[in-house]
Scaffold this active site. Structure first.
Site, mmCIF file in Angstrom:
data_model
loop_
_atom_site.group_PDB
_atom_site.id
_atom_site.type_symbol
_atom_site.label_atom_id
_atom_site.label_comp_id
_atom_site.label_asym_id
_atom_site.label_seq_id
_atom_site.Cartn_x
_atom_site.Cartn_y
_atom_site.Cartn_z
ATOM 1 N N HIS A 25 -7.620 10.162 0.115
ATOM 2 C CA HIS A 25 -6.995 9.057 -0.630
ATOM 3 C C HIS A 25 -5.849 9.570 -1.518
ATOM 4 O O HIS A 25 -5.823 9.328 -2.728
ATOM 5 C CB HIS A 25 -8.024 8.287 -1.471
ATOM 6 C CG HIS A 25 -7.602 6.862 -1.738
ATOM 7 N ND1 HIS A 25 -8.443 5.794 -1.653
ATOM 8 C CD2 HIS A 25 -6.396 6.348 -2.071
ATOM 9 C CE1 HIS A 25 -7.788 4.683 -1.931
ATOM 10 N NE2 HIS A 25 -6.527 4.989 -2.201
ATOM 11 N N ARG A 29 -7.021 0.728 3.788
ATOM 12 C CA ARG A 29 -8.373 0.736 3.219
ATOM 13 C C ARG A 29 -9.339 1.023 4.360
ATOM 14 O O ARG A 29 -9.173 0.509 5.475
ATOM 15 C CB ARG A 29 -8.727 -0.614 2.580
ATOM 16 C CG ARG A 29 -8.116 -0.851 1.197
ATOM 17 C CD ARG A 29 -8.680 0.107 0.139
ATOM 18 N NE ARG A 29 -8.151 -0.120 -1.188
ATOM 19 C CZ ARG A 29 -7.138 0.573 -1.744
ATOM 20 N NH1 ARG A 29 -6.530 1.512 -1.061
ATOM 21 N NH2 ARG A 29 -6.758 0.311 -2.975
HETATM 22 P P1 NDP Z 1 1.240 -6.336 -0.324
HETATM 23 O O1 NDP Z 1 0.354 -7.362 -0.901
HETATM 24 O O2 NDP Z 1 2.657 -6.209 -0.811
HETATM 25 O O3 NDP Z 1 1.362 -6.554 1.260
HETATM 26 C C1 NDP Z 1 0.263 -6.874 2.041
HETATM 27 C C2 NDP Z 1 0.736 -7.173 3.455
HETATM 28 O O4 NDP Z 1 -0.404 -7.426 4.282
HETATM 29 C C3 NDP Z 1 1.599 -8.436 3.514
HETATM 30 O O5 NDP Z 1 2.617 -8.293 4.471
HETATM 31 C C4 NDP Z 1 0.598 -9.497 3.961
HETATM 32 O O6 NDP Z 1 1.157 -10.603 4.648
HETATM 33 C C5 NDP Z 1 -0.257 -8.692 4.918
HETATM 34 N N1 NDP Z 1 -1.550 -9.353 5.109
HETATM 35 C C6 NDP Z 1 -2.499 -9.641 4.188
HETATM 36 N N2 NDP Z 1 -3.530 -10.296 4.758
HETATM 37 C C7 NDP Z 1 -3.222 -10.415 6.072
HETATM 38 C C8 NDP Z 1 -3.874 -11.015 7.186
HETATM 39 N N3 NDP Z 1 -5.068 -11.621 7.069
HETATM 40 N N4 NDP Z 1 -3.245 -10.974 8.378
HETATM 41 C C9 NDP Z 1 -2.043 -10.382 8.526
HETATM 42 N N5 NDP Z 1 -1.368 -9.793 7.502
HETATM 43 C C10 NDP Z 1 -1.954 -9.817 6.299
HETATM 44 O O7 NDP Z 1 0.486 -4.953 -0.452
HETATM 45 P P2 NDP Z 1 1.107 -3.476 -0.590
HETATM 46 O O8 NDP Z 1 2.072 -3.273 0.521
HETATM 47 O O9 NDP Z 1 1.559 -3.251 -1.967
HETATM 48 O O10 NDP Z 1 -0.212 -2.581 -0.374
HETATM 49 C C11 NDP Z 1 -0.959 -2.667 0.838
HETATM 50 C C12 NDP Z 1 -2.270 -1.920 0.683
HETATM 51 O O11 NDP Z 1 -2.054 -0.516 0.701
HETATM 52 C C13 NDP Z 1 -3.024 -2.134 -0.637
HETATM 53 O O12 NDP Z 1 -3.687 -3.368 -0.659
HETATM 54 C C14 NDP Z 1 -3.962 -0.958 -0.633
HETATM 55 O O13 NDP Z 1 -5.140 -1.312 0.063
HETATM 56 C C15 NDP Z 1 -3.205 0.115 0.146
HETATM 57 N N6 NDP Z 1 -2.797 1.248 -0.701
HETATM 58 C C16 NDP Z 1 -3.223 2.511 -0.386
HETATM 59 C C17 NDP Z 1 -2.840 3.594 -1.148
HETATM 60 C C18 NDP Z 1 -3.277 4.974 -0.774
HETATM 61 O O14 NDP Z 1 -2.960 5.928 -1.488
HETATM 62 N N7 NDP Z 1 -3.982 5.156 0.309
HETATM 63 C C19 NDP Z 1 -1.969 3.452 -2.309
HETATM 64 C C20 NDP Z 1 -1.568 2.092 -2.556
HETATM 65 C C21 NDP Z 1 -1.971 1.043 -1.771
HETATM 66 P P3 NDP Z 1 2.225 -11.556 3.918
HETATM 67 O O15 NDP Z 1 3.507 -10.730 3.898
HETATM 68 O O16 NDP Z 1 2.324 -12.732 4.817
HETATM 69 O O17 NDP Z 1 1.695 -11.859 2.551
#
Ligand code: NDP
Length: 310
Positions: free
Chosen positions: A273, A225
């Protein structure tokens, strides 16, 4: 019979056939439509084209759950009218697309392909690139998308460090977590990939200090993002040579305004995007599975925690 409002009317043509079929295959007899009276709606499949913050869920008295079509839920999770469970999208098609985007762009930079694709002076630069094993990659976010991308990069031979909020175990990946873990994950990395959700805890996570942790001339990939990165610090790091390139798929304002410096910066690649997208066939199966679980009184998969924001 449960009634499902498909609140993403612009995408309905893609789902009109596959979603009812997936529900049938999951054993759910349901009516699904982009147009239902509010007092008839049991579930919402959510992905509006307009301003998501404008959605008012209080007009649906029977609503039992909202299933986001998108993986990122930052525009809905804090909606005060949302008082039922919210799930985010975990879709094998979405994940596969992200793995292709990330590996493709990592390899572009790793192999130095640009120098050969655009070579107007026909310069014979016959220096082979290093091996992947010599180029450490940091993947921030080890969720559905980050873990799959990290695993693919490991299989190509890259030394991969990962970072998440809680400690994860991804085979072959040096996993770190928490604030101190970020310093270790970034330290000396030659490529950094951002696959974090946007939450108050991740905004501007790549500020000037964190960018400076990367190896000189490192490359940043941001399909996560836009607000994960401090844009001013990023441009300064590119201009000083501290960073070699940024490939950006997500931005603070989308579409990226025509006059934004990223468009014309020689060290920035803008992709609009398109890193990945929810794929109707596989996403429909994920939605159907969750509605079947809800109907059977089982816990929903991929629940969003409003406290965490993702
Ligand atoms: P998930 O919720 O499966 O994974 C999120 C990861 O980020 C987890 O490992 C989580 O940790 C970690 N995380 C969250 N907050 C923190 C923090 N404060 N500090 C450290 N680590 C953190 O999400 P997805 O993998 O499904 O998707 C990730 C992002 O990708 C989406 O939220 C979206 O913004 C983006 N996206 C972009 C697309 C594009 O086309 N550009 C398409 C789809 C998604 P933990 O494992 O401990 O929970």
């Amino acid at each position: 019979m449960p009634r499902i409002l498909f609140m993403a009317g612009h995408r309905w043509p893609d789902y009109a056939t596959v979603l009812p079929r997936a529900l049938e295959e999951a054993g759910v007899a349901a009516e699904v439509s982009p147009d239902l009276a509010p007092d008839a709606v049991d579930y919402i499949v959510y992905g509006p084209a307009g301003d998501p913050a404008a959605s008012d869920f209080s007009v649906f008295p029977r609503l039992r759950a909202v299933l986001s079509l998108w993986a990122g839920v930052e525009t809905i999770v804090a909606n005060p009218s949302l008082t039922v469970p919210l799930t985010r999208m975990v879709d094998p098609g979405l994940t596969a697309g992200m793995v292709e985007y990330v590996t493709g762009h990592v390899l572009r930079h790793h192999l130095g392909m640009d120098a050969h694709i655009v070579n107007p002076e026909h310069h014979w630069a016959n220096r082979a690139p290093p091996l992947a094993s010599e180029r450490p990659v940091a993947v921030l976010g080890l969720g559905a998308l980050g873990a799959a991308c990290a695993t693919a990069l490991v299989s190509l031979g890259f030394p991969v460090r990962g970072w998440s909020r809680t400690l994860r175990d991804v085979p072959g990946v040096a996993c770190h977590h928490g604030p101190e873990g970020l310093e270790a994950a970034l330290g000396g990395a030659r490529i950094a990939v951002l696959l974090l959700p946007l939450t108050p805890g991740t905004e501007n996570v790549m500020d000037a200090r964190r960018l400076a942790r990367l190896a000189p001339g490192a490359v940043l990939l941001n399909p996560g993002r836009g607000p994960l990165v401090d844009d001013t610090a990023l441009l300064a790091a590119l201009d000083s040579g501290a960073l070699g390139h940024a490939t950006l798929d997500t931005f603070r304002t989308e579409p990226l305004p025509r006059e934004h410096p990223f468009w014309s910066h020689p060290k920035v690649t803008v992709t609009p995007h398109i890193a990945s997208e929810t794929r109707p066939a596989t996403a429909s199966r994920a939605i159907a599975e969750n509605i079947a679980r809800a109907e059977a009184g089982q816990p929903l998969l991929h629940l969003v925690d409003p406290e965490r924001g993702y």
